[in-house]
Design a protein around this motif. Structure first.
Motif, PDB file in Angstrom:
ATOM      1  N   ILE A 154       0.818  -1.226   0.000  1.00 41.27           N
ATOM      2  CA  ILE A 154       0.000   0.000   0.000  1.00 41.27           C
ATOM      3  C   ILE A 154       0.850   1.275   0.000  1.00 41.27           C
ATOM      4  O   ILE A 154       0.297   2.359  -0.193  1.00 41.27           O
ATOM      5  CB  ILE A 154      -1.000   0.057   1.178  1.00 41.27           C
ATOM      6  N   CYS A 155       2.152   1.170   0.220  1.00 46.54           N
ATOM      7  CA  CYS A 155       2.999   2.385   0.200  1.00 46.54           C
ATOM      8  C   CYS A 155       4.093   2.300  -0.856  1.00 46.54           C
ATOM      9  O   CYS A 155       4.001   2.914  -1.919  1.00 46.54           O
ATOM     10  CB  CYS A 155       3.621   2.639   1.579  1.00 46.54           C
ATOM     11  N   ARG A 156       5.155   1.524  -0.568  1.00 48.54           N
ATOM     12  CA  ARG A 156       6.334   1.585  -1.443  1.00 48.54           C
ATOM     13  C   ARG A 156       6.131   0.907  -2.787  1.00 48.54           C
ATOM     14  O   ARG A 156       6.471   1.481  -3.837  1.00 48.54           O
ATOM     15  CB  ARG A 156       7.538   0.959  -0.721  1.00 48.54           C
TER      16      ARG A 156
ATOM     17  N   ALA B 246       2.277  10.901  -4.702  1.00 49.51           N
ATOM     18  CA  ALA B 246       2.470  10.536  -6.114  1.00 49.51           C
ATOM     19  C   ALA B 246       1.710  11.499  -7.023  1.00 49.51           C
ATOM     20  O   ALA B 246       2.219  11.921  -8.066  1.00 49.51           O
ATOM     21  CB  ALA B 246       2.014   9.098  -6.353  1.00 49.51           C
ATOM     22  N   ARG B 247       0.496  11.870  -6.614  1.00 50.30           N
ATOM     23  CA  ARG B 247      -0.321  12.766  -7.448  1.00 50.30           C
ATOM     24  C   ARG B 247       0.355  14.117  -7.628  1.00 50.30           C
ATOM     25  O   ARG B 247       0.281  14.712  -8.693  1.00 50.30           O
ATOM     26  CB  ARG B 247      -1.711  12.925  -6.806  1.00 50.30           C
ATOM     27  N   ARG B 248       1.057  14.570  -6.588  1.00 46.83           N
ATOM     28  CA  ARG B 248       1.792  15.850  -6.711  1.00 46.83           C
ATOM     29  C   ARG B 248       2.885  15.766  -7.766  1.00 46.83           C
ATOM     30  O   ARG B 248       3.347  16.782  -8.261  1.00 46.83           O
ATOM     31  CB  ARG B 248       2.403  16.250  -5.358  1.00 46.83           C
TER      32      ARG B 248
ATOM     33  N   PRO C 162       7.695   4.007   4.955  1.00 47.90           N
ATOM     34  CA  PRO C 162       7.154   5.306   5.397  1.00 47.90           C
ATOM     35  C   PRO C 162       5.902   5.181   6.247  1.00 47.90           C
ATOM     36  O   PRO C 162       5.354   6.189   6.704  1.00 47.90           O
ATOM     37  CB  PRO C 162       6.804   5.973   4.060  1.00 47.90           C
ATOM     38  N   TYR C 163       5.409   3.962   6.495  1.00 46.98           N
ATOM     39  CA  TYR C 163       4.050   3.758   6.999  1.00 46.98           C
ATOM     40  C   TYR C 163       3.811   4.430   8.348  1.00 46.98           C
ATOM     41  O   TYR C 163       2.768   5.032   8.575  1.00 46.98           O
ATOM     42  CB  TYR C 163       3.773   2.256   7.102  1.00 46.98           C
ATOM     43  N   TYR C 164       4.796   4.329   9.248  1.00 42.45           N
ATOM     44  CA  TYR C 164       4.588   4.867  10.594  1.00 42.45           C
ATOM     45  C   TYR C 164       5.158   6.263  10.780  1.00 42.45           C
ATOM     46  O   TYR C 164       5.158   6.792  11.887  1.00 42.45           O
ATOM     47  CB  TYR C 164       5.165   3.907  11.643  1.00 42.45           C
ATOM     48  N   GLY C 165       5.645   6.881   9.692  1.00 38.04           N
ATOM     49  CA  GLY C 165       6.228   8.218   9.820  1.00 38.04           C
ATOM     50  C   GLY C 165       5.316   9.298   9.277  1.00 38.04           C
ATOM     51  O   GLY C 165       4.127   9.079   9.055  1.00 38.04           O
ATOM     52  N   GLY C 166       5.885  10.484   9.055  1.00 38.66           N
ATOM     53  CA  GLY C 166       5.129  11.617   8.522  1.00 38.66           C
ATOM     54  C   GLY C 166       5.172  11.653   7.009  1.00 38.66           C
ATOM     55  O   GLY C 166       5.666  10.719   6.379  1.00 38.66           O
TER      56      GLY C 166
ATOM     57  N   GLU D  48       7.782  11.514   0.503  1.00 37.28           N
ATOM     58  CA  GLU D  48       8.581  12.266  -0.480  1.00 37.28           C
ATOM     59  C   GLU D  48       9.921  11.566  -0.693  1.00 37.28           C
ATOM     60  O   GLU D  48      10.397  11.452  -1.821  1.00 37.28           O
ATOM     61  CB  GLU D  48       8.814  13.704   0.012  1.00 37.28           C
ATOM     62  N   THR D  49      10.514  11.101   0.397  1.00 36.82           N
ATOM     63  CA  THR D  49      11.789  10.377   0.284  1.00 36.82           C
ATOM     64  C   THR D  49      11.613   9.121  -0.553  1.00 36.82           C
ATOM     65  O   THR D  49      12.431   8.816  -1.423  1.00 36.82           O
ATOM     66  CB  THR D  49      12.304  10.003   1.695  1.00 36.82           C
ATOM     67  N   VAL D  50      10.530   8.381  -0.295  1.00 34.74           N
ATOM     68  CA  VAL D  50      10.247   7.171  -1.089  1.00 34.74           C
ATOM     69  C   VAL D  50      10.169   7.525  -2.571  1.00 34.74           C
ATOM     70  O   VAL D  50      10.750   6.841  -3.418  1.00 34.74           O
ATOM     71  CB  VAL D  50       8.949   6.491  -0.615  1.00 34.74           C
TER      72      VAL D  50
END
Ligand code: 4NP
Length: 156
Positions: A9-11, A56-58, A123-127, A132-134
């Motif tokens: 769901i994230c990376r 991603a949309r950004r 990135p799941y548990y962070g801000g 953006e880093t991913v």
């Protein structure tokens, strides 16, 4: 090309969307099959995390239509490349890999040696910074991966 992380769901959906968009931009969209999956079952059927979708949309990449699924041993027969987002995902996948298909499994960041890292950080548990880093990492590795594919599988 199958991108694999823990939850799908994230990376890995980010990698799927970014790499597909890059391949399409370069006119190779119909020559490279792209998908993503997770090593764990928690989020099966869910769309990508809202924060991943927004980030991603950004950058002009739409992830809203993707749905999480679990990586299966059959995936090693379907995909020439099974690319783990981190070493833990790699170890989980190695256990699911049928004998003789081991050379299909690699770390995604092996295709971006200049980054000096092996893992795409979870990135799941962070801000929102983490997302953006991913994206920065995934964009760089996608360029490296496409260059590798051109060199080894396409005549240009
Ligand atoms: P992903 O991130 O592996 O990049 O999709 C995670 C998503 C969910 C969880 C962990 C990581 N989780 O623990 O539910």
């Amino acid at each position: 090309m199958l991108f694999v992380c823990l939850g799908n769901i994230c990376r890995s959906p980010t990698a799927e969307g970014v790499f597909r968009a890059l391949a399409e931009r370069e006119g190779l969209g119909d020559r490279i099959g792209v998908d993503s999956a997770g090593t764990h079952a928690y989020h099966i059927g869910n769309p990508p995390d809202r924060r991943a979708q927004a980030a991603a949309r950004r950058r002009g990449v739409e992830l809203g239509g993707l749905r999480a699924r679990r990586a299966e041993s059959e995936d090693f027969r379907q995909f020439d490349y099974v690319l783990a987002m981190d070493r833990e995902n790699h170890a989980d996948l190695a256990q699911r890999c049928p004998p003789g298909f081991e050379d299909r499994l690699a770390l995604f960041l092996d295709f971006a040696p200049d980054l000096g890292r092996r893992d795409v950080p979870d990135p799941y548990y962070g801000g929102s910074d983490g997302f953006e880093t991913v994206l920065d990492i995934v964009e760089a590795a996608s360029r490296g991966l496409l260059a590798h594919i051109r060199e080894h599988h396409l005549d240009r």
